[in-house]
Design a protein around this motif. Structure first.
Motif, PDB file in Angstrom:
ATOM      1  N   VAL A  80      15.024   2.232   1.934  1.00 53.84           N
ATOM      2  CA  VAL A  80      15.111   0.672   1.527  1.00 53.84           C
ATOM      3  C   VAL A  80      15.786   0.346   1.023  1.00 53.84           C
ATOM      4  O   VAL A  80      15.189   0.234  -0.364  1.00 53.84           O
ATOM      5  N   VAL A  81      16.824  -0.396   1.271  1.00 55.60           N
ATOM      6  CA  VAL A  81      17.621  -0.702   0.326  1.00 55.60           C
ATOM      7  C   VAL A  81      17.481  -2.605   0.291  1.00 55.60           C
ATOM      8  O   VAL A  81      17.999  -3.054   1.469  1.00 55.60           O
ATOM      9  N   GLU A  82      17.475  -3.276  -1.327  1.00 56.37           N
ATOM     10  CA  GLU A  82      17.662  -4.011  -1.067  1.00 56.37           C
ATOM     11  C   GLU A  82      18.704  -4.778  -1.409  1.00 56.37           C
ATOM     12  O   GLU A  82      19.241  -4.068  -3.131  1.00 56.37           O
ATOM     13  N   LYS A  83      19.698  -6.030  -0.987  1.00 56.55           N
ATOM     14  CA  LYS A  83      20.528  -6.233  -1.610  1.00 56.55           C
ATOM     15  C   LYS A  83      21.063  -7.596  -1.633  1.00 56.55           C
ATOM     16  O   LYS A  83      20.380  -8.266  -1.371  1.00 56.55           O
ATOM     17  N   ASN A  84      21.651  -8.303  -1.957  1.00 55.20           N
ATOM     18  CA  ASN A  84      22.203  -9.570  -2.530  1.00 55.20           C
ATOM     19  C   ASN A  84      23.373 -10.550  -2.175  1.00 55.20           C
ATOM     20  O   ASN A  84      24.709 -11.261  -2.762  1.00 55.20           O
ATOM     21  N   VAL A  85      24.377  -9.058  -2.201  1.00 51.13           N
ATOM     22  CA  VAL A  85      25.583  -9.648  -2.077  1.00 51.13           C
ATOM     23  C   VAL A  85      25.941  -8.928  -0.470  1.00 51.13           C
ATOM     24  O   VAL A  85      25.234  -7.945  -0.060  1.00 51.13           O
ATOM     25  N   PRO A  86      27.105  -9.094   0.421  1.00 49.98           N
ATOM     26  CA  PRO A  86      27.060  -8.365   1.763  1.00 49.98           C
ATOM     27  C   PRO A  86      27.728  -6.901   1.593  1.00 49.98           C
ATOM     28  O   PRO A  86      27.057  -5.868   2.239  1.00 49.98           O
ATOM     29  N   ASP A  87      28.230  -6.170   0.636  1.00 49.95           N
ATOM     30  CA  ASP A  87      28.270  -4.705   0.702  1.00 49.95           C
ATOM     31  C   ASP A  87      26.883  -3.878  -0.148  1.00 49.95           C
ATOM     32  O   ASP A  87      26.304  -3.476  -1.133  1.00 49.95           O
ATOM     33  N   ALA A  88      26.342  -3.033   0.413  1.00 48.11           N
ATOM     34  CA  ALA A  88      24.899  -2.000   0.747  1.00 48.11           C
ATOM     35  C   ALA A  88      25.052  -1.129  -0.853  1.00 48.11           C
ATOM     36  O   ALA A  88      24.122  -0.979  -0.590  1.00 48.11           O
ATOM     37  N   PHE A  89      26.003  -1.262  -1.369  1.00 51.06           N
ATOM     38  CA  PHE A  89      27.446  -0.521  -2.265  1.00 51.06           C
ATOM     39  C   PHE A  89      26.851  -1.505  -3.550  1.00 51.06           C
ATOM     40  O   PHE A  89      26.457  -0.591  -4.689  1.00 51.06           O
ATOM     41  N   ILE A  90      26.956  -2.263  -4.183  1.00 50.58           N
ATOM     42  CA  ILE A  90      26.956  -2.660  -4.788  1.00 50.58           C
ATOM     43  C   ILE A  90      25.212  -3.442  -6.224  1.00 50.58           C
ATOM     44  O   ILE A  90      24.709  -3.984  -4.758  1.00 50.58           O
ATOM     45  N   HIS A  91      25.066  -2.867  -6.622  1.00 51.61           N
ATOM     46  CA  HIS A  91      24.631  -3.013  -7.838  1.00 51.61           C
ATOM     47  C   HIS A  91      22.628  -3.181  -6.316  1.00 51.61           C
ATOM     48  O   HIS A  91      21.499  -2.917  -6.872  1.00 51.61           O
ATOM     49  N   THR A  92      23.247  -1.641  -5.793  1.00 54.45           N
ATOM     50  CA  THR A  92      21.848  -0.809  -5.251  1.00 54.45           C
ATOM     51  C   THR A  92      22.254  -0.069  -5.605  1.00 54.45           C
ATOM     52  O   THR A  92      22.961   0.859  -6.225  1.00 54.45           O
ATOM     53  N   GLY A  93      21.670   1.682  -4.959  1.00 55.17           N
ATOM     54  CA  GLY A  93      20.687   2.964  -6.004  1.00 55.17           C
ATOM     55  C   GLY A  93      21.365   4.111  -4.329  1.00 55.17           C
ATOM     56  O   GLY A  93      21.542   4.925  -4.571  1.00 55.17           O
TER      57      GLY A  93
END
Length: 184
Positions: free
Chosen positions: A83-96
């Motif tokens: 599970v990836v939690e994001k707070n911008v639209p792009d799932a790669f930004i500031h996530t692992g």
């Protein structure tokens, strides 16, 4: 392509996406197609990633603690799915996410979810730019109607089609659910 793992990336399939407050959408069959792909991936033992948007805005439908931020029960992750939690639209930004994929030798992605012209497009563009072979599933994604920059109302189908056109070829391949199943 078939000898290496292909990850299914399910983007923002949260309860608020079923709310009328989200807007008028297209592809009413998208959830069923996502369900079909999700279960095919699970049956094959393929890697599955669930992306959840957690907004920083307390009034957002995606705000943490709001019922709408929860995964839709039919598409909820299993305990062994990433599970990836994001707070911008792009799932790669500031996530692992990128690291998680690289560690597992995953170079091909199949992206489904919502909304085509926002989180799906942003994530697919980055995936393509990072060198992942990326597929966006046209009938397992959906968009909402909105006005274009000139103020002209555009239907959800128009927004969806333009977003897929933006991605096709340069960032991703576009295919339907039936074709994406062949990538397993």
């Amino acid at each position: 392509m078939h000898n290496e793992p292909t990850a299914l990336i399910v983007i923002d399939m949260q309860q608020c996406m079923q709310s009328p407050a989200a807007g008028v959408r297209n592809n009413p069959e998208a959830e069923q197609n996502i369900h079909t792909l999700l279960h095919a991936w699970r049956d094959a033992g393929g890697p599955v990633v669930h992306v959840r948007h957690m907004s920083r805005s307390p009034t957002s439908l995606f705000s943490p603690g709001q019922p709408g931020a929860a995964f839709q029960p039919a598409l909820a992750p299993l305990d062994d799915e990433y599970v990836v939690e994001k707070n911008v639209p792009d799932a790669f930004i500031h996530t692992g996410l990128e690291r998680w994929l690289h560690v597992r030798g995953i170079r091909q992605l199949v992206i489904v979810g919502v909304s085509t012209n926002n989180s799906v497009e942003a994530s697919a563009r980055t995936a393509g730019n990072l060198g992942f072979r990326t597929v966006v599933v046209s009938d397992a994604t959906f968009a909402f109607g909105q006005k274009d920059y000139a103020g002209v109302p555009r239907s959800a189908d128009e927004v969806h089609a333009m977003s897929l056109a933006n991605l096709n070829g340069e960032y991703a391949s576009i295919m339907a659910t039936a074709d994406a199943l062949n990538l397993l």
